[in-house]
Each structure stands twice: as structure tokens, then as C-alpha cells.
Design a protein around this motif. Structure first.
Motif, short mmCIF file in Angstrom:
data_model
loop_
_atom_site.label_atom_id
_atom_site.label_comp_id
_atom_site.label_asym_id
_atom_site.label_seq_id
_atom_site.Cartn_x
_atom_site.Cartn_y
_atom_site.Cartn_z
N GLY A 173 0.64 -1.33 0.06
CA GLY A 173 0.13 0.11 0.20
C GLY A 173 0.78 1.04 0.15
N TRP A 174 1.72 1.32 0.79
CA TRP A 174 2.87 2.51 0.70
C TRP A 174 3.51 2.69 -0.59
N GLY A 175 3.67 1.77 -1.53
CA GLY A 175 4.53 1.75 -2.51
C GLY A 175 3.38 2.41 -3.47
N TYR A 176 2.31 1.70 -3.55
CA TYR A 176 1.24 2.16 -4.47
C TYR A 176 0.85 3.72 -4.11
N ILE A 177 0.62 3.99 -3.11
CA ILE A 177 0.14 5.38 -2.43
C ILE A 177 1.01 6.37 -3.11
N GLN A 178 2.47 6.08 -2.91
CA GLN A 178 3.47 7.14 -3.39
C GLN A 178 3.67 6.96 -4.83
N PHE A 179 3.67 5.99 -5.44
CA PHE A 179 3.45 5.69 -6.95
C PHE A 179 2.46 6.46 -7.73
N PHE A 180 1.31 6.34 -7.20
CA PHE A 180 0.24 6.92 -7.81
C PHE A 180 -0.19 8.13 -7.05
N ASN A 181 0.85 9.19 -6.66
CA ASN A 181 0.62 10.08 -5.91
C ASN A 181 -0.11 11.54 -6.54
N LYS A 182 -0.79 11.14 -7.58
CA LYS A 182 -1.99 12.03 -8.08
C LYS A 182 -3.39 12.06 -7.56
N LEU A 183 -3.43 10.84 -6.92
CA LEU A 183 -4.87 10.31 -6.28
C LEU A 183 -4.85 10.95 -5.00
N PRO A 184 -6.01 11.11 -4.35
CA PRO A 184 -6.07 11.19 -2.92
C PRO A 184 -5.85 9.94 -2.28
N LYS A 185 -5.03 10.24 -0.81
CA LYS A 185 -4.45 9.12 -0.37
C LYS A 185 -5.78 8.06 0.03
N ILE A 186 -6.80 8.46 0.67
CA ILE A 186 -7.96 7.61 0.80
C ILE A 186 -8.47 7.13 -0.53
N ILE A 189 -5.73 4.36 -1.33
CA ILE A 189 -5.63 3.12 -0.22
C ILE A 189 -7.01 2.21 -0.53
N LEU A 190 -7.98 2.61 -1.17
CA LEU A 190 -9.37 1.92 -1.43
C LEU A 190 -8.91 1.15 -2.63
N LEU A 191 -8.27 1.70 -3.63
CA LEU A 191 -7.77 1.00 -4.68
C LEU A 191 -6.69 -0.01 -4.64
N THR A 192 -5.97 0.30 -3.51
CA THR A 192 -4.91 -0.65 -3.11
C THR A 192 -5.56 -2.10 -2.85
N VAL A 193 -6.57 -1.84 -1.89
CA VAL A 193 -7.39 -2.96 -1.49
C VAL A 193 -8.17 -3.72 -2.39
N LEU A 194 -8.45 -2.98 -3.52
CA LEU A 194 -9.08 -3.55 -4.68
C LEU A 194 -8.22 -4.53 -5.31
N SER A 195 -7.11 -3.79 -5.67
CA SER A 195 -6.04 -4.58 -6.43
C SER A 195 -5.69 -5.72 -5.69
N PHE A 196 -5.53 -5.58 -4.45
CA PHE A 196 -5.20 -7.00 -3.62
C PHE A 196 -6.28 -8.15 -3.62
N PHE A 197 -7.49 -7.68 -3.60
CA PHE A 197 -8.57 -8.51 -3.95
C PHE A 197 -8.50 -9.35 -5.47
N ILE A 198 -8.18 -8.48 -6.19
CA ILE A 198 -8.11 -8.97 -7.67
C ILE A 198 -6.80 -9.84 -7.64
N PHE A 199 -5.85 -9.62 -6.90
CA PHE A 199 -4.77 -10.51 -7.15
C PHE A 199 -4.81 -11.70 -6.26
N ILE A 200 -5.39 -11.82 -5.32
CA ILE A 200 -6.27 -12.98 -4.64
C ILE A 200 -7.18 -13.91 -5.33
N LEU A 201 -7.90 -13.20 -6.19
CA LEU A 201 -8.92 -14.04 -7.00
C LEU A 201 -8.21 -14.70 -8.09
N THR A 202 -7.29 -13.92 -8.62
CA THR A 202 -6.79 -14.32 -9.99
C THR A 202 -5.86 -15.70 -9.47
N VAL A 203 -5.01 -15.44 -8.38
CA VAL A 203 -4.17 -16.46 -7.96
C VAL A 203 -5.05 -17.78 -7.47
N LEU A 204 -6.37 -17.61 -6.87
CA LEU A 204 -7.17 -18.63 -6.41
C LEU A 204 -7.42 -19.43 -7.69
#
Length: 221
Positions: A173-186, A189-204
Motif C-alpha cells: 500500500g505504501w508503494g502504491y500510494i507514493q507511486f500514484f501520488n496524483k490520487l487522494p490518499k483515501i 488506499i481503497l484502490l490498493t485494497v481492490l488490487s489486492f482482492f483482484i490478486f487473490i481472486l486471480t491466484v485462486l
């Protein structure tokens, strides 16, 4: 020999470039450093795939020498082909940790690419982002290895690995928030959670399909 030794020193031990410099940047300003690399400021940074392979190989050596499982145990009731396949997959991941790490990168990349698709970075740039962040997480696991090994076989072992997994997510999350620094932090963070869920879903999904294919192959033989 002088040139080879200088190249090894420069790549691995110099604080102003190479692995140590890259590691320092990833633990002080990860997103900004990766964005600089993508924008072309690459002289001082270690190449991302080589960075991950070297670190994952080091962690793999620790696994072999100390016989610590590099993946979470999968408890499957009963006997049968599924249990055997899962055990073999776990053994392979432990014995080929660098390859296993590289194999997860497309899944992390798919997650971030879909979640942050409006940020105008292409799939390859997302792949570079997630490769560097994978290296960052491996460094954490190497540093934490003595602590995890200390709790091996104790009731606190799973707790220690759970904390380590949580720290993995925090670093992501820290890496994503800094990398996509044009986005509001909140929103980041929400998109980071979404990306992690997509990761879990595709891996499963990939794991289930792979297991089914292996079972069919084994059954035919």
C-alpha cells in the motif's frame, strides 16, 4: 578479473548505486523511486528482475539450510490426489522460491493494472512497479527470518507469519500510494485494497485450474 570484481562490487555493495542503493530507496521512498526508474532515471538502480532473482535466491538458500516453509501450510482433510498435489506444489514453491516469486508478479500486476487503470500506466510499467515492490517484501522476509525461525514449531509461529503478511500488505500500500501520488490518499488506499482482492481472486482461480489439470494428467498416467 579486476573488471569483474569491480562490477560485482559496484552492483552489490556500493551505497550510491546497485542493490544497496535500490534497497535503501525502496524503504525510504518506494513509489517515488520506482516512478523515477520508469521515467528513465535508471543509472543508480539495480534492474528489477535481477534484483528480485538475487534476493529470492538468497531467501531460498535460507529455506534450504534451515528447512523453514516459505509458504503457509495448507491443511486438507483426508487423503487423495488433491492433498498430494497441494503438498507437491508447496514443496516446489519452497525449493524454487525465486521462480515462484516471479510467477506471482503477473497476478500482482493484473490487480494494480485493473484497479489503477485510469492512471495511464501501461501493463509493463505496472510490472516494473510490482517487481520492485516484490523485492522490497523479500528484503523484509530476509530481515525477519531469524525471528520467524525462532518461533518455528511453537504456537506463536502462525502469529509471527501473520504479522509478516500484514506488513507485506502495508508495504504494498505504501508503494502504491507514493507511486500514484496524483490520487487522494483515501482513494489510493481503497484502490490498493481492490488490487489486492483482484490478486487473490486471480491466484485462486489459477491455482484451482492448475490443480485440476495436474490431477487429470496424473489420473491418465
Amino acid at each position: 578479473m579486476h573488471f569483474v570484481w569491480h562490477d560485482i562490487q559496484h552492483g552489490l555493495f556500493h551505497f550510491d548505486s546497485g542493490i544497496l542503493y535500490t534497497a535503501k530507496q525502496l524503504f525510504t521512498r518506494p513509489g517515488h523511486a520506482i516512478r523515477e526508474f520508469i521515467e528513465g532515471k535508471r543509472v543508480r538502480y539495480f534492474k528489477p528482475v535481477s534484483f528480485v532473482v538475487i534476493l529470492a535466491t538468497l531467501y531460498g538458500l535460507l529455506y534450504h539450510n534451515y528447512h523453514l516453509s516459505s509458504v503457509y501450510e495448507v491443511n486438507i482433510a483426508g487423503e487423495g490426489e488433491v492433498k498430494d498435489v497441494v503438498e507437491k506444489i508447496n514443496e516446489w514453491i519452497g525449493a524454487h522460491y525465486s521462480w515462484a516469486t516471479l510467477l506471482t508478479l503477473p497476478f500482482y500486476t493484473t490487480g494494480s493494472f485493473l484497479a489503477f487503470k485510469k492512471q495511464e500506466y501501461n501493463f509493463t510499467e505496472h510490472l516494473v512497479l510490482n517487481t520492485f515492490l516484490a523485492g522490497q517484501r523479500i528484503i523484509l522476509h530476509i530481515v525477519a527470518f531469524p525471528l520467524v525461525y525462532h518461533y518455528t514449531g511453537s504456537p506463536s509461529f502462525e502469529t509471527a507469519r501473520g504479522i509478516l503478511g500484514f506488513l507485506d500488505f502495508i508495504l504494498l500500500g505504501w508503494g502504491y500510494i507514493q507511486f500514484f501520488n496524483k490520487l487522494p490518499k483515501i482513494k489510493a488506499i481503497l484502490l490498493t485494497v481492490l488490487s489486492f482482492f483482484i490478486f487473490i481472486l486471480t491466484v485462486l482461480t489459477a491455482s484451482i485450474l492448475t490443480t485440476m489439470i495436474i490431477i487429470k494428467i496424473v489420473a491418465r498416467t
